[in-house]
Motif scaffolding. Structure first.
Motif, PDB file in Angstrom:
ATOM      1  N   ILE A 202      57.327 -18.696  25.234  1.00 12.19           N
ATOM      2  CA  ILE A 202      57.800 -19.850  24.465  1.00 12.19           C
ATOM      3  C   ILE A 202      58.701 -19.387  23.323  1.00 12.19           C
ATOM      4  CG2 ILE A 202      57.083 -21.745  22.957  1.00 12.19           C
ATOM      5  CD1 ILE A 202      54.567 -22.012  24.681  1.00 12.19           C
ATOM      6  N   ASP A 203      58.261 -18.321  22.669  1.00 18.70           N
ATOM      7  CA  ASP A 203      59.045 -17.766  21.562  1.00 18.70           C
ATOM      8  C   ASP A 203      60.413 -17.327  22.058  1.00 18.70           C
ATOM      9  OD1 ASP A 203      60.009 -16.556  19.312  1.00 18.70           O
ATOM     10  OD2 ASP A 203      58.452 -15.004  19.177  1.00 18.70           O
ATOM     11  N   LEU A 204      60.456 -16.679  23.223  1.00 26.55           N
ATOM     12  CA  LEU A 204      61.720 -16.196  23.788  1.00 26.55           C
ATOM     13  C   LEU A 204      62.660 -17.359  24.103  1.00 26.55           C
ATOM     14  CD1 LEU A 204      63.339 -13.743  24.794  1.00 26.55           C
ATOM     15  CD2 LEU A 204      62.226 -14.032  27.020  1.00 26.55           C
ATOM     16  N   ALA A 205      62.119 -18.413  24.726  1.00 29.41           N
ATOM     17  CA  ALA A 205      62.949 -19.561  25.106  1.00 29.41           C
ATOM     18  C   ALA A 205      63.477 -20.293  23.878  1.00 29.41           C
ATOM     19  CB  ALA A 205      62.135 -20.508  25.983  1.00 29.41           C
ATOM     20  N   LEU A 206      62.605 -20.504  22.904  1.00 27.07           N
ATOM     21  CA  LEU A 206      63.035 -21.224  21.701  1.00 27.07           C
ATOM     22  C   LEU A 206      64.031 -20.404  20.894  1.00 27.07           C
ATOM     23  CD1 LEU A 206      59.647 -22.816  20.517  1.00 27.07           C
ATOM     24  CD2 LEU A 206      61.559 -23.935  21.712  1.00 27.07           C
ATOM     25  N   THR A 207      63.830 -19.114  20.850  1.00 27.86           N
ATOM     26  CA  THR A 207      64.761 -18.250  20.125  1.00 27.86           C
ATOM     27  C   THR A 207      66.141 -18.275  20.790  1.00 27.86           C
ATOM     28  OG1 THR A 207      62.974 -16.827  19.381  1.00 27.86           O
ATOM     29  CG2 THR A 207      65.195 -15.891  19.329  1.00 27.86           C
ATOM     30  N   ALA A 208      66.163 -18.262  22.143  1.00 30.58           N
ATOM     31  CA  ALA A 208      67.445 -18.311  22.878  1.00 30.58           C
ATOM     32  C   ALA A 208      68.169 -19.612  22.605  1.00 30.58           C
ATOM     33  CB  ALA A 208      67.180 -18.142  24.363  1.00 30.58           C
ATOM     34  N   ARG A 209      67.421 -20.694  22.615  1.00 31.21           N
ATOM     35  CA  ARG A 209      68.055 -21.986  22.360  1.00 31.21           C
ATOM     36  C   ARG A 209      68.613 -22.036  20.937  1.00 31.21           C
ATOM     37  NH1 ARG A 209      64.667 -27.213  23.831  1.00 31.21           N
ATOM     38  NH2 ARG A 209      64.891 -26.136  25.842  1.00 31.21           N
ATOM     39  N   GLU A 210      67.857 -21.494  20.014  1.00 25.46           N
ATOM     40  CA  GLU A 210      68.329 -21.497  18.621  1.00 25.46           C
ATOM     41  C   GLU A 210      69.591 -20.668  18.467  1.00 25.46           C
ATOM     42  OE1 GLU A 210      66.174 -19.298  15.389  1.00 25.46           O
ATOM     43  OE2 GLU A 210      65.690 -21.346  14.751  1.00 25.46           O
ATOM     44  N   LYS A 211      69.673 -19.543  19.124  1.00 24.62           N
ATOM     45  CA  LYS A 211      70.844 -18.690  19.035  1.00 24.62           C
ATOM     46  C   LYS A 211      72.044 -19.327  19.737  1.00 24.62           C
ATOM     47  CE  LYS A 211      68.800 -15.479  16.723  1.00 24.62           C
ATOM     48  NZ  LYS A 211      69.140 -15.301  15.294  1.00 24.62           N
ATOM     49  N   GLU A 212      71.760 -20.013  20.853  1.00 26.46           N
ATOM     50  CA  GLU A 212      72.838 -20.686  21.573  1.00 26.46           C
ATOM     51  C   GLU A 212      73.445 -21.776  20.706  1.00 26.46           C
ATOM     52  OE1 GLU A 212      73.539 -23.138  25.746  1.00 26.46           O
ATOM     53  OE2 GLU A 212      71.573 -22.304  25.235  1.00 26.46           O
ATOM     54  N   ILE A 213      72.580 -22.519  20.007  1.00 24.57           N
ATOM     55  CA  ILE A 213      73.071 -23.573  19.126  1.00 24.57           C
ATOM     56  C   ILE A 213      73.921 -22.988  18.022  1.00 24.57           C
ATOM     57  CG2 ILE A 213      72.335 -25.330  17.464  1.00 24.57           C
ATOM     58  CD1 ILE A 213      69.898 -25.815  19.234  1.00 24.57           C
ATOM     59  N   GLU A 214      73.581 -21.872  17.534  1.00 26.28           N
ATOM     60  CA  GLU A 214      74.293 -21.231  16.431  1.00 26.28           C
ATOM     61  C   GLU A 214      75.547 -20.519  16.932  1.00 26.28           C
ATOM     62  OE1 GLU A 214      71.471 -18.706  14.574  1.00 26.28           O
ATOM     63  OE2 GLU A 214      70.297 -20.355  13.709  1.00 26.28           O
ATOM     64  N   GLY A 215      75.803 -20.570  18.223  1.00 26.58           N
ATOM     65  CA  GLY A 215      77.032 -19.982  18.770  1.00 26.58           C
ATOM     66  C   GLY A 215      76.933 -18.500  19.008  1.00 26.58           C
ATOM     67  N   ILE A 216      75.720 -17.992  19.150  1.00 27.73           N
ATOM     68  CA  ILE A 216      75.558 -16.565  19.441  1.00 27.73           C
ATOM     69  C   ILE A 216      76.066 -16.295  20.845  1.00 27.73           C
ATOM     70  CG2 ILE A 216      73.928 -14.662  19.636  1.00 27.73           C
ATOM     71  CD1 ILE A 216      74.328 -15.714  16.821  1.00 27.73           C
TER      72      ILE A 216
ATOM     73  N   GLU B 158      76.719 -14.712  24.606  1.00 26.04           N
ATOM     74  CA  GLU B 158      75.804 -14.416  25.726  1.00 26.04           C
ATOM     75  C   GLU B 158      75.388 -12.946  25.712  1.00 26.04           C
ATOM     76  OE1 GLU B 158      75.737 -14.599  30.613  1.00 26.04           O
ATOM     77  OE2 GLU B 158      77.445 -15.429  29.501  1.00 26.04           O
ATOM     78  N   GLU B 159      76.350 -12.091  25.287  1.00 22.44           N
ATOM     79  CA  GLU B 159      76.016 -10.667  25.261  1.00 22.44           C
ATOM     80  C   GLU B 159      74.911 -10.362  24.249  1.00 22.44           C
ATOM     81  OE1 GLU B 159      78.211  -6.358  24.406  1.00 22.44           O
ATOM     82  OE2 GLU B 159      79.410  -8.208  24.567  1.00 22.44           O
ATOM     83  N   PHE B 160      75.024 -11.068  23.072  1.00 25.95           N
ATOM     84  CA  PHE B 160      73.973 -10.856  22.062  1.00 25.95           C
ATOM     85  C   PHE B 160      72.623 -11.341  22.583  1.00 25.95           C
ATOM     86  CE2 PHE B 160      71.380 -12.532  18.621  1.00 25.95           C
ATOM     87  CZ  PHE B 160      71.287 -11.425  17.783  1.00 25.95           C
ATOM     88  N   MET B 161      72.616 -12.454  23.308  1.00 30.02           N
ATOM     89  CA  MET B 161      71.355 -12.993  23.850  1.00 30.02           C
ATOM     90  C   MET B 161      70.740 -12.028  24.860  1.00 30.02           C
ATOM     91  SD  MET B 161      70.435 -15.718  22.406  1.00 30.02           S
ATOM     92  CE  MET B 161      69.186 -16.138  23.587  1.00 30.02           C
ATOM     93  N   LYS B 162      71.609 -11.433  25.695  1.00 28.12           N
ATOM     94  CA  LYS B 162      71.090 -10.475  26.678  1.00 28.12           C
ATOM     95  C   LYS B 162      70.474  -9.263  25.970  1.00 28.12           C
ATOM     96  CE  LYS B 162      74.216 -11.681  30.477  1.00 28.12           C
ATOM     97  NZ  LYS B 162      75.292 -11.212  31.366  1.00 28.12           N
ATOM     98  N   ALA B 163      71.213  -8.836  24.926  1.00 29.68           N
ATOM     99  CA  ALA B 163      70.671  -7.689  24.165  1.00 29.68           C
ATOM    100  C   ALA B 163      69.332  -8.038  23.512  1.00 29.68           C
ATOM    101  CB  ALA B 163      71.682  -7.245  23.112  1.00 29.68           C
ATOM    102  N   GLU B 164      69.289  -9.271  22.962  1.00 25.90           N
ATOM    103  CA  GLU B 164      68.020  -9.698  22.335  1.00 25.90           C
ATOM    104  C   GLU B 164      66.894  -9.797  23.362  1.00 25.90           C
ATOM    105  OE1 GLU B 164      65.535 -10.882  19.188  1.00 25.90           O
ATOM    106  OE2 GLU B 164      67.492  -9.879  19.293  1.00 25.90           O
ATOM    107  N   ALA B 165      67.278 -10.295  24.562  1.00 24.88           N
ATOM    108  CA  ALA B 165      66.267 -10.416  25.629  1.00 24.88           C
ATOM    109  C   ALA B 165      65.764  -9.041  26.038  1.00 24.88           C
ATOM    110  CB  ALA B 165      66.868 -11.159  26.823  1.00 24.88           C
ATOM    111  N   ARG B 166      66.741  -8.091  26.168  1.00 20.84           N
ATOM    112  CA  ARG B 166      66.322  -6.725  26.524  1.00 20.84           C
ATOM    113  C   ARG B 166      65.388  -6.137  25.461  1.00 20.84           C
ATOM    114  NH1 ARG B 166      71.784  -6.318  28.139  1.00 20.84           N
ATOM    115  NH2 ARG B 166      72.304  -5.273  26.179  1.00 20.84           N
ATOM    116  N   ARG B 167      65.765  -6.446  24.175  1.00 22.92           N
ATOM    117  CA  ARG B 167      64.910  -5.923  23.104  1.00 22.92           C
ATOM    118  C   ARG B 167      63.492  -6.497  23.184  1.00 22.92           C
ATOM    119  NH1 ARG B 167      62.823  -7.091  18.394  1.00 22.92           N
ATOM    120  NH2 ARG B 167      63.602  -9.233  18.463  1.00 22.92           N
ATOM    121  N   LEU B 168      63.439  -7.799  23.408  1.00 22.87           N
ATOM    122  CA  LEU B 168      62.117  -8.443  23.509  1.00 22.87           C
ATOM    123  C   LEU B 168      61.335  -7.929  24.722  1.00 22.87           C
ATOM    124  CD1 LEU B 168      63.008 -12.122  22.529  1.00 22.87           C
ATOM    125  CD2 LEU B 168      61.753 -10.438  21.169  1.00 22.87           C
ATOM    126  N   MET B 169      62.070  -7.715  25.846  1.00 18.10           N
ATOM    127  CA  MET B 169      61.401  -7.205  27.040  1.00 18.10           C
ATOM    128  C   MET B 169      60.894  -5.778  26.810  1.00 18.10           C
ATOM    129  SD  MET B 169      61.187  -9.582  29.207  1.00 18.10           S
ATOM    130  CE  MET B 169      60.626  -8.584  30.588  1.00 18.10           C
TER     131      MET B 169
END
Length: 586
Positions: free
Chosen positions: A478-492, A494-505
Motif C-alpha cells: 500500500i505504501d509503495l502504491a500510494l507513494t508512486a501515485r504521489e510522485k506521479e502527481i508531483e510530476g516525478i 518514470e525513471e525516478f519512480m523505477k529507481a524508487e521502486a528498485r530501492r524499495l524492493m
C-alpha cells in the motif's frame, strides 16, 4: 443415683485365647467388662517367656496365687488373662489386670499371635509393664519398638479419626505409661563413675547417639520411637528373690523366705503402680469404663483376625518396610514443600530450574536418610530417586507451559495498540510502512524488557512476528502504491519512480534476508537450550556414577564454545544491520 455393681472375681479369667488359629474372645469375660460402669485403670504386663511376669501381676492383685506361675520351661499363660479387682487407692475405680503369655514360647512354631497378644495388651492398657531379664539390651529395645509400631498401625486402622491426635496433651492422655521392670538385675547402677537411679539407667539406655551414618540411625530410631510413644516412663530393678532351687515354689513362699531387698523392691513397685497408674482414657479425654474396654477388645481382635495388622517374615523386615515407606513419603513431602516455596514459574533459564531442583533433591535425600531404617539394598532410596526424576520432568513441562502462557499474554497486551492502528488504517499512507516498522520495533524492545518471561520468550516472539508478516507486506505494498501515485502527481519522472521502486524492493529483500537470519539465530538458540537441558540431565545421571567432575568440566567447555559461536554470530548480525535498514526490519 444407682450404685455400680460390685465386681467379684475370686480368680483370673481368660479374656483372649491364643490358639494356633484366630484369636478368640471369651464371652464370659466380656460380660464382666460390660457390667463395670466405673472408670477402669488397666495394667498389662508383657515380656519374654519365663521371666516372672505373673508373680508381679499377682502382687498387684494383692494375692500370692491367681495368675498361673510356672516353674518349668512349659509356658502357662496362653493369650491374655484378666482379673478385675477394686482399686486399692482410687475409690469408685476398678483395677483391671492383664497378664499376657510370654514371648518366645518354644512350644509354638508360629510367633505371629505372640506379637498380636503383646500389641493388644499395649493398646488396652493405661500402664504397660515391660518385664525383661538382667539388663536393658538392644534386643529388648527392638522388641518393644516393634510392638509399639504395630499397635500404632492397628489403632489408626480401627479408628482413623479418633487416633489422629494432634494435641500433645491428648496424646499423653491416651498413650499408656511405661514401667520397665528388670528381673535378676546384676549390674552396678553407675555411669561415668557416679551412682545413678534406675530411672536414669532407663533414660541413658534410650538416649540416641549423635552422628549421621546409617548405623547410628538404626541405633537411634527405636529409642526415639519408644520415647515418643511413652511420654511417661519408670524403671524398677529386682534382685534375685531367693536361691535358684527355691524359685519353683515362689508363689508358696512367705516374705520371710525371700530376700528382704527383693520384698522391698516388689512393695515399691506395687505402691508406684497403685499411686501413679492413670485411668484408661480415650481420645478426647473420655474416661473409659468397663463397657468401653469391652468394645476396644472386640474391635482390636476383629481387626487382627481380618488380617489388617501386618504379618511378615521377620520383625526387622516389617519395621524396615513400615519405616522406609514413611521415610519416602516424608522426603517427597519435603521436596514438594521446598519447590512450592522457592520455585516461581516461569524461570528465566532452564539452569535456574535445574539448580533449584538439585538443591531440593539434596535436602530430600537427607530427609530420607534421617528417617530410613535398614534400607540396605537402597531399594527405597531408588524409588525415591525415580519419583524425584518424574517430578523434575513434570516441573520442566509446567515451566514451558507457564512461559508460553506468560509470553502470549504479554504479546497480546503490548502489541494491541499496533494491531488497533492497523485496523484503523493508520499506516495506509505514503511512508506508513516505515512508521509501522518503527512502532513495532519499539514494542519489541518493550517486550524484551519485561521480566520473568521464561525460556519460551524468544520463540514466542518469533512466532508472533511470523504470524504478522503478511500484515507487514500488505502495508508495504500500500505504501509503495500510494507513494508512486504521489510522485506521479508531483510530476516525478518514470525513471525516478523505477529507481524508487528498485530501492524499495531492495529494502524488502534486505528485510526478508534479515528475517531469515533472525529465524536461523532463533533456531540455533533453541537447539542450544535443548542441548543444555540434555547436558544437565546427563550431568545428573553421570554424577550418580562417580564421573561428575570430569563431565562437568567437559560440558562447560562445550557450552562455552557454543556460547562464543552464538555471540560471534550475534555480533556479526548487529554489525551488518545498518541504520538505514532499521526502518524495514521485521
Amino acid at each position: 443415683m444407682d450404685m455400680a455393681p460390685l465386681i467379684h472375681m475370686p480368680e483370673p479369667l481368660c479374656l483372649i485365647e491364643n490358639t494356633n488359629g484366630p484369636l478368640l474372645v471369651n464371652p464370659e469375660a466380656l460380660k464382666i467388662l460390660s457390667d463395670i460402669r466405673q472408670p477402669v485403670v488397666v495394667v498389662a504386663i508383657m515380656g519374654l517367656n519365663r521371666t516372672g511376669k505373673s508373680y508381679l501381676i499377682n502382687k498387684l492383685a494383692g494375692k500370692n496365687k491367681g495368675f498361673s506361675v510356672g516353674s518349668t520351661v512349659q509356658s502357662h499363660t496362653k493369650g491374655i488373662w484378666m482379673w478385675c479387682v477394686p482399686h486399692p487407692k482410687k475409690p469408685n475405680h476398678t483395677l483391671v489386670l492383664l497378664d499376657t503369655e510370654g514371648l518366645g514360647d518354644v512350644e509354638k512354631g508360629d510367633k505371629t499371635n505372640d506379637t498380636h497378644i503383646a500389641v493388644l495388651a499395649l493398646l488396652l492398657s493405661s500402664t504397660f509393664v515391660y518385664n525383661t531379664m538382667n539388663k536393658i539390651d538392644q534386643g529388648a529395645i527392638d522388641l518393644l519398638h516393634y510392638v509399639t509400631e504395630l499397635s500404632h498401625l492397628l489403632r489408626i486402622d480401627t479408628s482413623p479419626n479418633l487416633n489422629r491426635v494432634d494435641d500433645t496433651a491428648d496424646f499423653v492422655r491416651i498413650c499408656p505409661d511405661l514401667v520397665w521392670t528388670l528381673r535378676d538385675f546384676y549390674l552396678d547402677l553407675e555411669a561415668n563413675g557416679q551412682l545413678i537411679t534406675a530411672d536414669e539407667y532407663l533414660e541413658n539406655s534410650l538416649r540416641p547417639k549423635q552422628g549421621p551414618n546409617q548405623h547410628l540411625q538404626n541405633f537411634n530410631l527405636p529409642r526415639l520411637c519408644i520415647q515418643k510413644f511413652f511420654p511417661v516412663k519408670k524403671c524398677f530393678i529386682f534382685d534375685l528373690p531367693t536361691h535358684q532351687k527355691k524359685l519353683a515354689q515362689l508363689e508358696t513362699l512367705h516374705n520371710d523366705d525371700l530376700d528382704p531387698k527383693f520384698v522391698q523392691q516388689v512393695a515399691e513397685f506395687c505402691s508406684y503402680v497403685f499411686s501413679h497408674s492413670k485411668t484408661k482414657t480415650l481420645s478426647g479425654g473420655i474416661k473409659a469404663s468397663g463397657s468401653h474396654l469391652e468394645n476396644l477388645v472386640q474391635t482390636y481382635v476383629n481387626a487382627i483376625n481380618s488380617g489388617n495388622l501386618p504379618c511378615m517374615e521377620s520383625e526387622v523386615l516389617t519395621l524396615a518396610r513400615i519405616k522406609n515407606s514413611v521415610a519416602v513419603q516424608k522426603a517427597i513431602a519435603h521436596y514438594d514443600q521446598e519447590m512450592g516455596q522457592k520455585l516461581q514459574l516461569p524461570t528465566e533459564t532452564l539452569q535456574e530450574l535445574l539448580d533449584l531442583h538439585r538443591a531440593s533433591e539434596k535436602e530430600t535425600i537427607e530427609v530420607f536418610m534421617k528417617n530410613s531404617f535398614k534400607d540396605e539394598d537402597q531399594g527405597y532410596q531408588k524409588k525415591l530417586e525415580m519419583q524425584l526424576a518424574a517430578k523434575q520432568n513434570d516441573f520442566h513441562k509446567r515451566n514451558l507451559e507457564a512461559s508460553q502462557n506468560r509470553c502470549s499474554a504479554l504479546l497480546q497486551d503490548i502489541f494491541h495498540p499496533l494491531e488497533e492502528n492497523v485496523k484503523q488504517g493508520v499506516y495506509s499512507k505514503p511512508g506508513g510502512h516505515c512508521l509501522f516498522i518503527q512502532q513495532r520495533d519499539e514494542l519489541i524492545a518493550k517486550y524484551n524488557q519485561e521480566p520473568r518471561k521464561g525460556i519460551q520468550a524468544e520463540e514466542a516472539l518469533q512466532k508472533y512476528l511470523e504470524s504478522k508478516e503478511s500484515v507487514s507486506v500488505t502495508i508495504f505494498q500500500i505504501d509503495l502504491a500510494l507513494t508512486a501515485r504521489e510522485k506521479e502527481i508531483e510530476g516525478i519522472t518514470e525513471e525516478f519512480m523505477k529507481a524508487e521502486a528498485r530501492r524499495l524492493m531492495e529494502s524488502l529483500t534486505q528485510h526478508q534476508q534479515m528475517m531469515e537470519q533472525r529465524k536461523i539465530f532463533h533456531q540455533e538458540q533453541v537447539r542450544l537450550m535443548e542441548r543444555n537441558r540434555v547436558y544437565q540431565q546427563a550431568l545428573q545421571q553421570r554424577a550418580m556414577e562417580g564421573q561428575l567432575q570430569e563431565e562437568v568440566k567437559r560440558l562447560k567447555e562445550i557450552i562455552q564454545a557454543e556460547n562464543r559461536k552464538l555471540h560471534d554470530k550475534l555480533q556479526n548480525l548487529l554489525r551488518n544491520d545498518s541504520p538505514d535498514d532499521a526502518c524495514i526490519l521485521l
